[in-house]
Design a protein around this motif. Structure first.
Motif, PDB file in Angstrom:
ATOM      1  N   ALA A 223      16.834 -23.275 -10.939  1.00 44.63           N
ATOM      2  CA  ALA A 223      17.856 -22.953 -11.323  1.00 44.63           C
ATOM      3  C   ALA A 223      18.455 -23.854 -12.941  1.00 44.63           C
ATOM      4  N   PHE A 224      16.723 -23.784 -14.186  1.00 45.83           N
ATOM      5  CA  PHE A 224      17.285 -23.539 -15.402  1.00 45.83           C
ATOM      6  C   PHE A 224      18.192 -22.409 -15.845  1.00 45.83           C
ATOM      7  N   LEU A 225      17.099 -21.604 -15.584  1.00 41.89           N
ATOM      8  CA  LEU A 225      17.541 -19.692 -15.758  1.00 41.89           C
ATOM      9  C   LEU A 225      19.089 -20.025 -15.456  1.00 41.89           C
ATOM     10  N   ALA A 226      19.863 -20.269 -14.614  1.00 38.95           N
ATOM     11  CA  ALA A 226      20.890 -20.477 -13.351  1.00 38.95           C
ATOM     12  C   ALA A 226      22.316 -21.018 -14.496  1.00 38.95           C
ATOM     13  N   LYS A 227      21.487 -21.871 -16.027  1.00 35.85           N
ATOM     14  CA  LYS A 227      22.165 -22.910 -15.990  1.00 35.85           C
ATOM     15  C   LYS A 227      22.513 -22.420 -17.527  1.00 35.85           C
ATOM     16  N   VAL A 228      21.316 -21.305 -18.117  1.00 34.46           N
ATOM     17  CA  VAL A 228      21.151 -21.083 -19.832  1.00 34.46           C
ATOM     18  C   VAL A 228      22.366 -20.409 -19.451  1.00 34.46           C
ATOM     19  N   LYS A 229      21.753 -19.262 -18.247  1.00 33.26           N
ATOM     20  CA  LYS A 229      23.676 -18.205 -18.105  1.00 33.26           C
ATOM     21  C   LYS A 229      24.692 -18.550 -18.168  1.00 33.26           C
ATOM     22  N   GLN A 230      24.394 -19.821 -17.289  1.00 34.60           N
ATOM     23  CA  GLN A 230      25.764 -20.441 -17.173  1.00 34.60           C
ATOM     24  C   GLN A 230      26.617 -20.601 -18.596  1.00 34.60           C
ATOM     25  N   VAL A 231      25.653 -21.502 -19.466  1.00 33.70           N
ATOM     26  CA  VAL A 231      26.316 -22.230 -20.559  1.00 33.70           C
ATOM     27  C   VAL A 231      26.456 -20.826 -22.296  1.00 33.70           C
ATOM     28  N   VAL A 232      25.787 -19.446 -22.110  1.00 38.03           N
ATOM     29  CA  VAL A 232      25.873 -18.875 -22.021  1.00 38.03           C
ATOM     30  C   VAL A 232      27.276 -17.965 -22.399  1.00 38.03           C
ATOM     31  N   ALA A 233      27.679 -17.868 -21.385  1.00 36.42           N
ATOM     32  CA  ALA A 233      28.623 -16.930 -20.931  1.00 36.42           C
ATOM     33  C   ALA A 233      29.827 -17.649 -21.209  1.00 36.42           C
ATOM     34  N   ARG A 234      29.704 -18.604 -21.303  1.00 33.24           N
ATOM     35  CA  ARG A 234      30.766 -20.089 -21.453  1.00 33.24           C
ATOM     36  C   ARG A 234      30.863 -20.558 -23.095  1.00 33.24           C
ATOM     37  N   ARG A 367      21.745 -37.435 -15.474  1.00 34.96           N
ATOM     38  CA  ARG A 367      22.918 -36.971 -14.920  1.00 34.96           C
ATOM     39  C   ARG A 367      22.678 -36.250 -13.439  1.00 34.96           C
ATOM     40  N   ARG A 368      23.686 -36.197 -13.052  1.00 39.10           N
ATOM     41  CA  ARG A 368      23.088 -35.492 -10.964  1.00 39.10           C
ATOM     42  C   ARG A 368      23.136 -34.141 -10.960  1.00 39.10           C
ATOM     43  N   ASP A 369      23.404 -33.276 -11.510  1.00 38.44           N
ATOM     44  CA  ASP A 369      22.238 -32.078 -11.825  1.00 38.44           C
ATOM     45  C   ASP A 369      21.367 -32.291 -12.603  1.00 38.44           C
ATOM     46  N   ILE A 373      22.370 -36.917 -19.588  1.00 35.33           N
ATOM     47  CA  ILE A 373      22.413 -37.663 -19.631  1.00 35.33           C
ATOM     48  C   ILE A 373      23.607 -38.696 -19.185  1.00 35.33           C
ATOM     49  N   THR A 374      23.822 -39.589 -19.162  1.00 32.28           N
ATOM     50  CA  THR A 374      25.137 -40.190 -18.291  1.00 32.28           C
ATOM     51  C   THR A 374      25.590 -40.840 -19.433  1.00 32.28           C
ATOM     52  N   ASP A 375      27.015 -41.539 -19.292  1.00 31.38           N
ATOM     53  CA  ASP A 375      27.605 -42.863 -20.676  1.00 31.38           C
ATOM     54  C   ASP A 375      26.464 -43.965 -20.230  1.00 31.38           C
ATOM     55  N   LYS A 376      26.383 -44.398 -19.039  1.00 35.57           N
ATOM     56  CA  LYS A 376      25.273 -44.866 -19.156  1.00 35.57           C
ATOM     57  C   LYS A 376      23.944 -45.186 -20.388  1.00 35.57           C
ATOM     58  N   ALA A 377      23.286 -44.231 -20.025  1.00 31.52           N
ATOM     59  CA  ALA A 377      22.216 -43.667 -20.621  1.00 31.52           C
ATOM     60  C   ALA A 377      22.593 -44.099 -22.570  1.00 31.52           C
TER      61      ALA A 377
END
Length: 418
Positions: A223-234, A367-369, A373-377
């Motif tokens: 999940a971490f590596l997928a998130k990194v790839k997604q962020v770099v792409a965007r 955060r749910r994912d 962090i959330t706005d509350k944090a």
């Protein structure tokens, strides 16, 4: 004038504002004409009867402690066990206290220190020795129970957020031909407060840090590596902040220092950023840089939070007042009364509620994912880093810190053989 002396000791990892607490303790005691001794290198100094006479320091030097980082009297990582298992050491402490007419003991530290202060008070009661013990909160990890926040955390959080924001500007500038991913390792063994504070560096969804790894959530590499790839792409680049204490689903630390333990029995962590960098490079092929700020997080007085600095002094003053009022086995804690405007006050909490209890990030702050962090944090964290604590600068361009004389008092007992 009250008879007796007050003994103050610092424990565990120091902070950018622990000396502000020490300054407040000594100044408050002096105002009541109480002599203050300080244990050199924490509880070890008390056991060794290595005590410092703070009355040998000028008022100006004590005041300058308030803007000086480090631990002015030395600290230590040394955990006393139960009263039964370590009875000889506790008895030695009482011997030293009797020899120097110590009637008030203030121990400035975290969970383990609160536990030690509690046990010393219990032993003194058992032997009918008139001693008032007060724990004084300190930790950059913000994991002390009962208190809304802990002196030391706000400044480390400010350093983290500032460092991440500044580094992100560098990464963004170089991403086209150089670093795509930057990984920042934050302190935090079981509680992710400091890593979470990095979230204050960004205001929008694509702002850095785009990924925060917290020990309250199990590390999932896929999940971490997928998130990194997604962020770099965007976004074109990605900043990751990882708590040193992240663990896999089976409870194993993702990275440690070869399995060694410190004197508290904790696994000695360090290296999670380099490990994650290796995995990102191997699996995604991105150029990665990483950093381990380590001591810089807790020693950065030049960017200390004014809120934190004021609270560090407030708990010091309150600790002396509680002690002189005979409020035994308590700790001055910070109670938040309002988020906006931010307001707080000092209350007394039983040491039994703080000792060996650990405060982790609430689920509602994550955060749910699991990657931010959330706005509350954010509402909780943001006031803690506000303002800049006063700091005098010299003509050489460096901060003007103070070094104390730390003159020892004469020993009255045989050397400790423990």
């Amino acid at each position: 004038m009250s008879k007796g002396t007050l003994l103050y000791a610092q424990s565990g990892g120091v902070t950018a504002v622990i000396n502000a607490t020490a300054s407040a303790v000594i100044a408050e005691a002096r105002a009541s004409r109480i002599k203050v001794l300080a244990a050199r290198n924490g509880i070890l100094g008390a056991l060794r009867e290595d005590l410092i006479d703070t009355s040998r320091e000028s008022a100006a030097s004590i005041a300058a402690l308030a803007h000086t980082p480090g631990g002015a009297f030395g600290s230590c990582r040394y955990k006393l066990k139960s009263l039964e298992a370590d009875r000889a050491r506790y008895a030695r402490l009482l011997e030293v206290f009797r020899a120097h007419d110590v009637r008030w003991f203030l121990y400035n530290g975290g969970n383990d220190s609160a536990d030690t202060a509690l046990k010393v008070s219990q032993l003194a009661r058992e032997f009918d020795y008139p001693l008032t013990c007060v724990g004084v909160p300190k930790t950059i990890d913000n994991d002390l129970a009962v208190t809304d926040t802990c002196p030391g955390f706000g400044s480390a959080a400010k350093y983290t957020a500032v460092s991440v924001r500044e580094a992100a500007l560098d990464v963004a500038a170089m991403a086209e031909t150089s670093t795509r991913v930057f990984i920042y390792e934050a302190m935090g063994r079981h509680a992710g407060w400091l890593a979470a504070a990095a979230g204050l560096a960004g205001e929008n969804p694509d702002d850095a840090p785009q990924i925060i790894l917290l020990p309250e959530r199990a590390y999932d590499e896929a999940a971490f590596l997928a998130k990194v790839k997604q962020v770099v792409a965007r976004v074109g680049w990605c900043v990751v902040v990882a708590s040193e204490g992240i663990q896999s689903a089976d409870g194993r630390f993702v990275a440690d220092a070869g399995g060694a333990t410190d004197s508290f029995g904790h696994t000695q962590l360090g290296g999670v950023a380099s490990y994650l960098a290796g995995r990102v490079k191997a699996e995604l092929g991105y150029k990665v840089h990483w950093t381990l700020p380590d001591y810089l997080q807790r020693s950065a007085r030049h960017v200390a939070s004014k809120t934190d600095w004021e609270q560090a002094q407030a708990v010091g003053r309150a600790a002396v007042r509680f002690a002189l009022a005979g409020r035994n086995s308590v700790m001055p804690v910070i109670a938040r009364t309002s988020d906006a405007p931010y307001r707080w006050k000092i209350e007394a909490a039983p040491l039994s509620r703080a000792a060996n209890h650990e405060k982790k990030m609430p689920a509602g702050f994550i955060r749910r994912d699991g990657f931010g962090i959330t706005d509350k944090a954010r509402r909780y964290l943001q006031p803690l880093i506000r303002g800049e604590a006063p700091l005098p600068w010299g003509r050489d361009g460096l901060p003007k810190y103070v070094s104390l004389k730390n003159v020892a008092v004469a020993r009255k007992l045989p050397a400790w053989e423990g």
